[in-house]
Design a protein around this motif. Structure first.
Motif, PDB file in Angstrom:
ATOM      1  N   TYR A 131       0.955  -1.392  -0.015  1.00  0.00           N
ATOM      2  CA  TYR A 131       0.067   0.018  -0.066  1.00  0.00           C
ATOM      3  C   TYR A 131       0.974   1.335   0.092  1.00  0.00           C
ATOM      4  CZ  TYR A 131      -3.885   3.289   1.528  1.00  0.00           C
ATOM      5  OH  TYR A 131      -4.503   4.323   1.861  1.00  0.00           O
ATOM      6  N   SER A 132       1.994   1.222   0.430  1.00  0.00           N
ATOM      7  CA  SER A 132       2.989   2.337   0.871  1.00  0.00           C
ATOM      8  C   SER A 132       3.824   2.590  -0.479  1.00  0.00           C
ATOM      9  CB  SER A 132       3.879   2.168   1.976  1.00  0.00           C
ATOM     10  OG  SER A 132       4.723   0.901   1.821  1.00  0.00           O
ATOM     11  N   ASP A 133       3.857   1.748  -1.462  1.00  0.00           N
ATOM     12  CA  ASP A 133       4.765   1.761  -2.610  1.00  0.00           C
ATOM     13  C   ASP A 133       3.936   1.372  -3.807  1.00  0.00           C
ATOM     14  OD1 ASP A 133       6.763   2.276  -4.113  1.00  0.00           O
ATOM     15  OD2 ASP A 133       8.075   0.395  -3.428  1.00  0.00           O
ATOM     16  N   PRO A 197      -0.728   6.032   4.004  1.00  0.00           N
ATOM     17  CA  PRO A 197       0.386   5.075   3.514  1.00  0.00           C
ATOM     18  C   PRO A 197       1.662   5.838   3.706  1.00  0.00           C
ATOM     19  CG  PRO A 197      -1.338   5.831   1.752  1.00  0.00           C
ATOM     20  CD  PRO A 197      -1.521   6.482   2.939  1.00  0.00           C
ATOM     21  N   ALA A 198       2.725   4.958   4.317  1.00  0.00           N
ATOM     22  CA  ALA A 198       3.866   5.181   4.682  1.00  0.00           C
ATOM     23  C   ALA A 198       4.867   5.659   3.182  1.00  0.00           C
ATOM     24  CB  ALA A 198       4.538   4.191   5.556  1.00  0.00           C
ATOM     25  N   ARG A 206       0.115  10.150  -0.771  1.00  0.00           N
ATOM     26  CA  ARG A 206      -0.311   9.970   0.579  1.00  0.00           C
ATOM     27  C   ARG A 206      -1.408  10.937   0.856  1.00  0.00           C
ATOM     28  NH1 ARG A 206       5.278  10.191   3.669  1.00  0.00           N
ATOM     29  NH2 ARG A 206       3.967   9.475   5.428  1.00  0.00           N
ATOM     30  N   GLU A 218       1.135   5.900   9.890  1.00  0.00           N
ATOM     31  CA  GLU A 218       1.509   5.333   8.867  1.00  0.00           C
ATOM     32  C   GLU A 218       1.418   3.994   8.819  1.00  0.00           C
ATOM     33  OE1 GLU A 218       4.804   7.382   7.892  1.00  0.00           O
ATOM     34  OE2 GLU A 218       3.881   9.217   7.753  1.00  0.00           O
ATOM     35  N   THR A 220       2.173   0.181   5.708  1.00  0.00           N
ATOM     36  CA  THR A 220       2.862  -0.147   4.723  1.00  0.00           C
ATOM     37  C   THR A 220       1.715  -1.120   4.054  1.00  0.00           C
ATOM     38  OG1 THR A 220       3.726  -1.951   5.656  1.00  0.00           O
ATOM     39  CG2 THR A 220       5.032  -0.116   5.416  1.00  0.00           C
TER      40      THR A 220
END
Length: 304
Positions: A131-133, A197-198, A206, A218, A220
């Motif tokens: 989710y974070s990338d 999202p981190a 974000r 936050e 991931t």
């Protein structure tokens, strides 16, 4: 038009890019005089000049500019049709890696089905992305394309077809004040902590997924976010299909009024556009999506 020569059209397209008869001839593997001959023949068919040419400068006429705008998509469509048909005739097979964030729901599985029906030789592998990338796997080549949440402002990525818009919901714990509501407003959502999202997700992306003035935890992965929600630490924005997919007893999903719809788009790297990727984009578009050029992201909302 009777007797139309595809070579004349190719010559015009190359000359429109190069604006130089010598370089156009080099690209077409013909002499400069042959380029002039092909152009004159095309202009006779049209009945007017398409190119201004002097000893110092080559430029398209206004009519040439309009002709180029009409010709380019038609020519690209013909080339794609030929490539696709040739691939089918050869029985081309291959693996297409499609990334997704959090949930491979029926929107994605339907796209895979349409692609397989049209191209039986293609095998599509679904690869979950953090989710974070959202963009890292596309850039690294770990996937050929990815279905990610908009907005997408990355200059090295192509945003192709997009999936139908979906209403936003806010996920809250069972004891949250929103839990008993039939709907909440965008202003109310902005006043509570939202799961964010981190990094390495870009700052603009974000902010779009967590438009709140109150800092939230936050995470991931999507499951980490839902765990934070269930624990009562924050709320989380999710589109309606994702909310339906992730129903659980300790989390309530409440529709949000006043927020822009959630939109999922297909992205790929500019250097990684292949016929299978284009076929995948057509499979997405066949489901009723809108082309990328009709959508812009401004002030936190999607505009047509």
């Amino acid at each position: 038009m009777p007797g139309l020569e595809i070579r004349e059209l190719e010559c015009f397209l190359v000359l429109a890019e190069e604006l130089h008869f010598g370089r156009a001839g080099e690209r077409l593997y013909v002499s400069q005089s042959r380029v002039s001959q092909l152009l004159r023949s095309l202009e006779r068919r049209v009945g007017a000049r398409l190119v201004h040419r002097t000893s110092r400068r080559v430029a398209l006429t206004p009519l040439g500019e309009r002709f180029l705008a009409r010709l380019r998509p038609a020519y690209d469509g013909l080339a794609a049709a030929l490539a696709e048909t040739a691939a089918e005739a050869r029985g081309v097979a291959g693996t297409l890696r499609l990334g997704f964030q959090g949930t491979a729901d029926d929107r994605l599985t339907e796209v895979v089905r349409r692609l397989t029906d049209r191209h039986p030789g293609y095998v599509t592998d679904l690869v979950e992305l953090p989710y974070s990338d959202p963009f890292g796997a596309v850039r690294s080549g770990a996937v050929d394309a990815a279905a990610v949440l908009l907005p997408v402002e990355e200059p090295d990525l192509v945003l192709g077809a997009v999936f139908p818009r979906q209403r936003q919901t806010v996920a809250v714990g069972a004891g949250h004040p929103f839990a008993g509501r039939t709907a909440v407003s965008a202003a109310e959502v902005a006043a509570v902590p939202l799961v964010t999202p981190a990094a390495p997700a870009p700052v603009y992306w974000r902010a779009a997924q967590a438009p709140s003035a109150v800092p939230g935890p936050e995470v991931t992965t999507l499951q980490e976010g839902l765990s934070q929600v269930a624990a009562g630490r924050a709320a989380m924005l999710l589109c309606r299909p994702t909310a339906v997919y992730h129903r659980r007893r300790d989390v309530v999903f409440v529709p949000v009024d006043g927020l822009p719809d959630s939109v999922l788009g297909l992205v790929w790297h500019r250097d990684g556009e292949t016929e299978p990727v284009r076929a995948l984009a057509r499979a997405v578009a066949a489901g009723g999506s809108s082309p990328e050029r009709d959508l812009t992201w401004k002030d936190g909302a999607i505009h047509t």
